[in-house]
Structures are given as structure tokens and as C-alpha cells.
Design a protein around this motif. Structure first.
Motif, short mmCIF file in Angstrom:
data_model
loop_
_atom_site.label_atom_id
_atom_site.label_comp_id
_atom_site.label_asym_id
_atom_site.label_seq_id
_atom_site.Cartn_x
_atom_site.Cartn_y
_atom_site.Cartn_z
N ILE A 8 0.81 -1.09 -0.10
CA ILE A 8 -0.17 0.08 0.05
C ILE A 8 0.77 1.23 -0.04
CG2 ILE A 8 -1.65 1.27 1.30
CD1 ILE A 8 -2.75 -1.36 2.50
N VAL A 9 1.90 1.30 0.90
CA VAL A 9 2.83 2.50 0.81
C VAL A 9 3.42 2.84 0.06
CG1 VAL A 9 4.43 3.51 2.42
CG2 VAL A 9 2.59 2.46 3.54
N LYS A 10 4.23 1.64 -0.61
CA LYS A 10 5.13 1.88 -1.87
C LYS A 10 4.24 2.54 -3.11
CE LYS A 10 8.68 -1.55 -0.93
NZ LYS A 10 9.16 -2.81 -1.54
N ALA A 11 2.90 2.35 -3.24
CA ALA A 11 2.13 2.72 -4.31
C ALA A 11 1.92 4.24 -4.08
CB ALA A 11 0.83 2.00 -4.46
N LEU A 12 1.93 4.91 -2.62
CA LEU A 12 1.72 6.18 -2.52
C LEU A 12 3.06 7.07 -2.44
CD1 LEU A 12 -0.36 5.34 0.60
CD2 LEU A 12 -1.10 6.37 -1.52
N VAL A 13 4.13 6.45 -2.24
CA VAL A 13 5.31 7.35 -2.22
C VAL A 13 6.08 7.63 -3.27
CG1 VAL A 13 5.30 6.83 0.29
CG2 VAL A 13 6.84 5.55 -1.36
N ASP A 14 7.33 8.74 -3.23
CA ASP A 14 7.95 8.77 -4.46
C ASP A 14 9.21 8.07 -4.51
OD1 ASP A 14 6.30 11.05 -5.56
OD2 ASP A 14 7.10 12.43 -4.34
N TYR A 15 9.61 7.58 -3.28
CA TYR A 15 10.90 6.99 -2.81
C TYR A 15 10.27 5.42 -2.40
CZ TYR A 15 12.95 11.51 -3.30
OH TYR A 15 13.32 12.50 -3.99
N PRO A 16 9.97 4.66 -3.37
CA PRO A 16 9.44 3.20 -2.79
C PRO A 16 10.72 2.30 -2.05
CG PRO A 16 9.27 3.25 -5.08
CD PRO A 16 9.50 4.62 -4.67
N ASP A 17 11.72 2.66 -2.73
CA ASP A 17 12.91 1.84 -2.10
C ASP A 17 13.06 2.15 -0.65
OD1 ASP A 17 13.08 0.70 -4.83
OD2 ASP A 17 14.58 2.30 -5.33
N GLU A 18 12.85 3.23 -0.21
CA GLU A 18 13.13 3.56 1.15
C GLU A 18 12.14 3.20 2.36
OE1 GLU A 18 14.87 7.33 2.06
OE2 GLU A 18 15.92 7.30 -0.23
N VAL A 19 11.11 2.31 1.71
CA VAL A 19 10.08 2.23 2.59
C VAL A 19 10.56 0.80 3.17
CG1 VAL A 19 7.46 1.12 2.76
CG2 VAL A 19 8.06 2.84 1.12
N VAL A 20 10.49 0.97 4.70
CA VAL A 20 10.81 0.03 5.62
C VAL A 20 9.83 -0.27 6.69
CG1 VAL A 20 12.46 -0.97 7.29
CG2 VAL A 20 13.12 0.34 5.42
N VAL A 21 9.42 -1.63 6.81
CA VAL A 21 8.35 -1.64 7.81
C VAL A 21 8.79 -3.04 8.82
CG1 VAL A 21 5.93 -2.79 8.27
CG2 VAL A 21 6.42 -1.59 6.24
#
Length: 75
Positions: A8-21
Motif C-alpha cells: 500500500i505504502v510503496k504505491a503512495l510514495v515517491d521513494y518506494p525503495d526507502e519504505v521499511v516496515v
């Protein structure tokens, strides 16, 4: 659940590579800490927190099957 939040979050952001959960389990509760790029924080939270609330609603709906309580913290 971790994959659901990431998707969900990777679809929203400009920097999907920096999404960490991060997943932090406790007794009957799991806390997910979401780390995003500083410029993407506003996109994940949304106006008046509406996007964050929507993500939490989807998480709670998915957690009903396992009868665990889930929380999302945006760091």
C-alpha cells in the motif's frame, strides 16, 4: 500483514525503495513501525491523517481473521 503495508505504502510514495516496515510482536498485539523518506511522510499521513487512517482500517480488517490487534506507527 507486513507485505500488505509495504504494498500500500510503496504505491503512495515517491521513494518506494526507502519504505521499511518493522514488525514488533507482543502478547496478542503486533505493532508495525513504518519508515519512509522524509519528503514522503506527508503523503503517507495525508490531510488530517485520512490516508494513515485508511491504511489502519485495512490492516484491522485483515487482522480480524487472526484475532490479533494491530497498530501502525509512522516514524
Amino acid at each position: 500483514m507486513k507485505d500488505l503495508v509495504e504494498t500500500i505504502v510503496k504505491a503512495l510514495v515517491d521513494y518506494p525503495d526507502e519504505v521499511v516496515v518493522e514488525e514488533l510482536p507482543r502478547d496478542n498485539e503486533v505493532t508495525y513501525k513504518l519508515h519512509v523518506h522524509t519528503s514522503d511522510t506527508g503523503k503517507v499521513i495525508g490531510k488530517n491523517g485520512k490516508v494513515a487512517k485508511s491504511i489502519r482500517t485495512v490492516m484491522n480488517a485483515a487482522a480480524v481473521q487472526s484475532s490479533t490487534r494491530v497498530q501502525l506507527e509512522i516514524v
